[in-house]
Write a protein that holds these residues in place. Structure first.
Motif, PDB file in Angstrom:
ATOM      1  N   SER A   1      16.752 -16.293  11.538  1.00 26.33           N
ATOM      2  CA  SER A   1      17.883 -15.423  11.172  1.00 26.33           C
ATOM      3  C   SER A   1      19.152 -16.265  11.266  1.00 26.33           C
ATOM      4  N   PRO A   2      19.395 -17.106  10.248  1.00 26.83           N
ATOM      5  CA  PRO A   2      20.560 -17.998  10.292  1.00 26.83           C
ATOM      6  C   PRO A   2      21.871 -17.231  10.511  1.00 26.83           C
ATOM      7  N   TRP A   3      22.880 -17.979  10.907  1.00 28.31           N
ATOM      8  CA  TRP A   3      24.195 -17.421  11.208  1.00 28.31           C
ATOM      9  C   TRP A   3      25.131 -17.710  10.057  1.00 28.31           C
ATOM     10  N   VAL A   4      25.514 -16.782   9.252  1.00 26.91           N
ATOM     11  CA  VAL A   4      25.493 -15.363   9.411  1.00 26.91           C
ATOM     12  C   VAL A   4      25.631 -14.768   8.011  1.00 26.91           C
ATOM     13  N   LEU A   5      25.365 -13.519   7.819  1.00 23.12           N
ATOM     14  CA  LEU A   5      25.407 -12.938   6.469  1.00 23.12           C
ATOM     15  C   LEU A   5      26.811 -13.005   5.855  1.00 23.12           C
ATOM     16  N   MET A   6      27.801 -12.502   6.586  1.00 29.46           N
ATOM     17  CA  MET A   6      29.151 -12.373   5.991  1.00 29.46           C
ATOM     18  C   MET A   6      30.208 -12.946   6.937  1.00 29.46           C
TER      19      MET A   6
ATOM     20  N   VAL B   1      28.057 -14.985   2.532  1.00 29.28           N
ATOM     21  CA  VAL B   1      28.992 -14.370   1.588  1.00 29.28           C
ATOM     22  C   VAL B   1      30.339 -14.279   2.298  1.00 29.28           C
ATOM     23  N   SER B   2      31.414 -14.317   1.522  1.00 33.52           N
ATOM     24  CA  SER B   2      32.752 -14.198   2.106  1.00 33.52           C
ATOM     25  C   SER B   2      32.961 -12.754   2.534  1.00 33.52           C
ATOM     26  N   ASN B   3      34.083 -12.500   3.193  1.00 33.29           N
ATOM     27  CA  ASN B   3      34.378 -11.123   3.604  1.00 33.29           C
ATOM     28  C   ASN B   3      34.596 -10.219   2.391  1.00 33.29           C
ATOM     29  N   LEU B   4      34.787 -10.822   1.207  1.00 30.62           N
ATOM     30  CA  LEU B   4      34.916 -10.022  -0.015  1.00 30.62           C
ATOM     31  C   LEU B   4      33.613  -9.987  -0.798  1.00 30.62           C
ATOM     32  N   GLY B   5      32.573 -10.514  -0.202  1.00 27.12           N
ATOM     33  CA  GLY B   5      31.260 -10.399  -0.833  1.00 27.12           C
ATOM     34  C   GLY B   5      30.937 -11.508  -1.819  1.00 27.12           C
ATOM     35  N   GLN B   6      31.837 -12.502  -1.945  1.00 26.64           N
ATOM     36  CA  GLN B   6      31.531 -13.599  -2.874  1.00 26.64           C
ATOM     37  C   GLN B   6      30.414 -14.460  -2.277  1.00 26.64           C
TER      38      GLN B   6
END
Ligand code: GCB
Length: 598
Positions: A542-547, A569-574
């Motif tokens: 479970s790598p660090w981190v999704l967003m 992904v960035s905090n804007l989902g990119q």
């Protein structure tokens, strides 16, 4: 007069100290409730004057007879509940301290009913008052709590006040230092629950340990008629049984049955109905087994590899603490897009709606309490607090098939007192739920050569599955070092590489050796994935981190700006390129598995 005020304040504090929440009511979505979400009036109270000035009375300035009343909720600004204050008002972004919340609601009494006010979570320490009188207090920012208010509500308008204080505490859980934003406030739904005089408060339905042809569980009634018969049904499986609780309202049962098992590919949920003469409750429950055999993880008796990702409960796009089903859908949707069958929900229990969604989407869950880095291991109150958070996390989610791991802690520095503390939590967790596996994210290793590390944390003895956090190529060394590095474990138990990663600002480019770039992060993933795949006993990652997520420890201007940028992904989902590196790895792993199964 002064003496009288002092005595009154003392009595009030004494009453508060005594008043703990009522035993937790589970399955909120299945209950009759009135939402208390929406706009609450607030008073920011950095000097902690509210208690002395008795904000909880919700008095009106014009009512003052002798001394002036210097507050007025009705004329004060509002905050949306659920929601943290930091992301709702710019001037509260860094605020840590008490904020008083007030809202009014109307109530109409019904016969043979009891009422509870339920808080999904409030970060961190909360005192609650109804109609000017204390209901009690709660410590811990991510677990639910409820107070019985039967007989305390009045016909017509009622005033509910909550003082929520997110000041960090040296003996808190977590303590003063974390790598996430200390979002304060009523961060999850608030509701008024109405139940019958005697009601189904809690229950457990699981496949019996060691006997998966049976469902084993218990039901807990609460009320004056708590020895009345209880009927348990799983209509789709043709199961129906009536059992009778003992004097404490509890009954244990076993139901022989043949069920379609819950799996990530086919997350089958059954309607389960629990009824008594006075109450009837539905839940959607999946059934599966999870166990360890040597270094393998078995789901329903078959080996499974966990293709995971770690994630915080931070809202995509708008920022702040995530709370809505849409937030959960977006975050878990990205995990699905990555090809995951597993999510590590760090570093605290996430919203019930996220766990229920994971149940429906077929995502296995690692659920954790915020015993993070160093805390006051020797303080008995800290232990009691961690135990309460563990108890409430398990109580809320024990009927969710998705949850396979209860995690006790993250990267806690090894010492004898820390290990004793965590061993106590491990024993508690097993006693509360004998069917799930106990884990922790560890990072204590010893050198077995210049490029070889052995996970040898003494806590490993007491865990079923070992999480390993390592940041080779980011906090030390270079991504390419991973081609030569080896990791082993002292224990013949499954290992999950629960963290690795690198920061990258979305849109920042350079060559693969330039830190903070998308290229660096993607390159690190390529080398890390090659390395971790060779770890003996690897059962998942479970790598660090999704967003990307907010952190006060990450001020680097133009790059971090108070964000930890290790998101895929960035905090804007990119989506950053590393997202696709991991996605490809999981896809190939899945294809190999499918080919092997042919
Ligand atoms: C860790 C922590 C995690 C941090 C991460 C980092 O080891 O478990 O909470 O955010 O490293 O980015 O440094």
């Amino acid at each position: 007069m002064k003496a009288l005020t002092a005595i009154l304040s003392f009595l009030l504090l004494a009453a508060l100290a005594a008043a703990q929440p009522s035993p937790l009511i589970t399955n909120l979505p299945g209950r009759t409730s009135t939402s208390l979400d929406g706009a609450w009036h607030i008073i920011v109270d950095p000097y902690e004057s509210g208690l002395r000035a008795r904000y909880y009375e919700n008095a009106k300035p014009q009512d003052a007879r002798t001394s002036p009343i210097e507050y007025d909720f009705a004329a004060s600004e509002t905050l949306k509940v659920p929601g943290d204050w930091n992301s709702q008002k710019e001037r509260l972004f860094f605020y840590e301290g008490p904020v008083w919340y007030q809202r009014s609601f109307s109530f109409k009494a019904r016969d043979h009913a009891r009422q509870f006010v339920y808080f999904g979570a409030a970060n961190y320490y909360t005192r609650v008052y109804l109609n000017g009188k204390p209901l009690g207090e709660h410590e811990g920012g991510f677990t639910p709590f409820n107070f019985e208010v039967t007989g305390k509500l009045v016909e017509g308008e009622n005033s509910l006040v909550a003082e929520v204080n997110n000041a960090r505490r040296a003996n808190g859980v977590p303590a003063s230092n974390t790598d996430w934003w200390n979002y304060g406030g009523l961060t999850r739904d608030v509701s008024l629950i109405e139940v019958p005089d005697t009601f189904v408060r809690d229950y457990s339905f699981q496949l019996a340990k060691g006997s998966p042809g049976e469902v084993a569980g218990w039901v807990q009634l609460d009320g004056s008629a708590q020895t009345q018969p209880v009927t348990i049904e799983i209509p789709d499986a043709g199961v129906r049984k009536t059992v009778t609780p003992d004097a404490t309202g509890r009954v244990d049962f076993r139901l022989p049955t043949k069920l379609t098992l819950w799996t990530p590919d086919d997350p089958k949920l059954y309607d389960v109905v629990i009824s008594t003469g006075t109450d009837k409750l539905h839940d959607s429950i999946g059934f599966r087994t999870v166990e360890v055999q040597g270094t393998q993880l078995l789901l329903n008796g078959k080996p499974i590899f966990l293709r995971g990702i770690s994630m915080h409960e931070e809202a995509p796009n708008r920022g702040g603490r995530a709370y809505s089903p849409d937030d959960a859908q977006t975050l878990l949707g990205w995990a699905k897009e990555l090809g995951c069958n597993f999510v590590r929900l760090t570093h605290y229990p996430h919203n019930e709606n996220a766990i229920r969604l994971a149940d429906r989407m077929g995502l296995l869950v690692w659920s954790e309490i915020p015993v993070y880095w160093d805390i006051a291991w020797k303080d008995p109150e800290t232990l009691a607090n961690a135990e309460a958070q563990l108890r409430d996390m398990i109580a809320r989610d024990r009927n969710r098939a998705a949850v396979i791991f209860w995690s006790l802690s993250n990267e806690t520095p090894v010492s004898p007192e820390r290990t004793i503390f965590l061993q106590k939590l491990a024993a508690d967790a097993r006693q509360l739920d004998s069917t799930r596996l106990i884990t922790s994210a560890l990072n204590h290793v010893t050198d077995a050569g210049p490029e070889k590390r052995v996970l040898d944390d003494p806590l490993g003895e007491s865990l079923d599955v070992l999480g390993l956090n390592e940041y080779l190529g980011w906090y030390f060394g270079h991504p390419e070092d991973a081609d030569r590095w080896q990791w082993e474990s002292k224990y013949a138990k499954p290992i999950i590489v629960s963290e690795f990663g690198a920061d990258a600002l979305y849109g920042k480019h350079g060559d693969a050796s330039a830190r903070w770039t998308e290229e660096y992060q993607a390159n690190l993933y390529v080398h890390q994935l090659g390395m971790v795949a060779k770890i003996p006993g690897l059962a998942g990652l479970s790598p660090w981190v999704l967003m990307d997520f907010h952190s006060p420890r990450r001020p680097l201007p133009g790059i971090q700006d108070y964000y930890n940028r290790k998101g895929l992904v960035s905090n804007l989902g990119q989506h950053k390129p590393a997202f696709y590196v991991l996605q490809k790895f999981y896809k190939e792993m899945n294809e190999k598995k499918a080919a092997a199964a042919q």
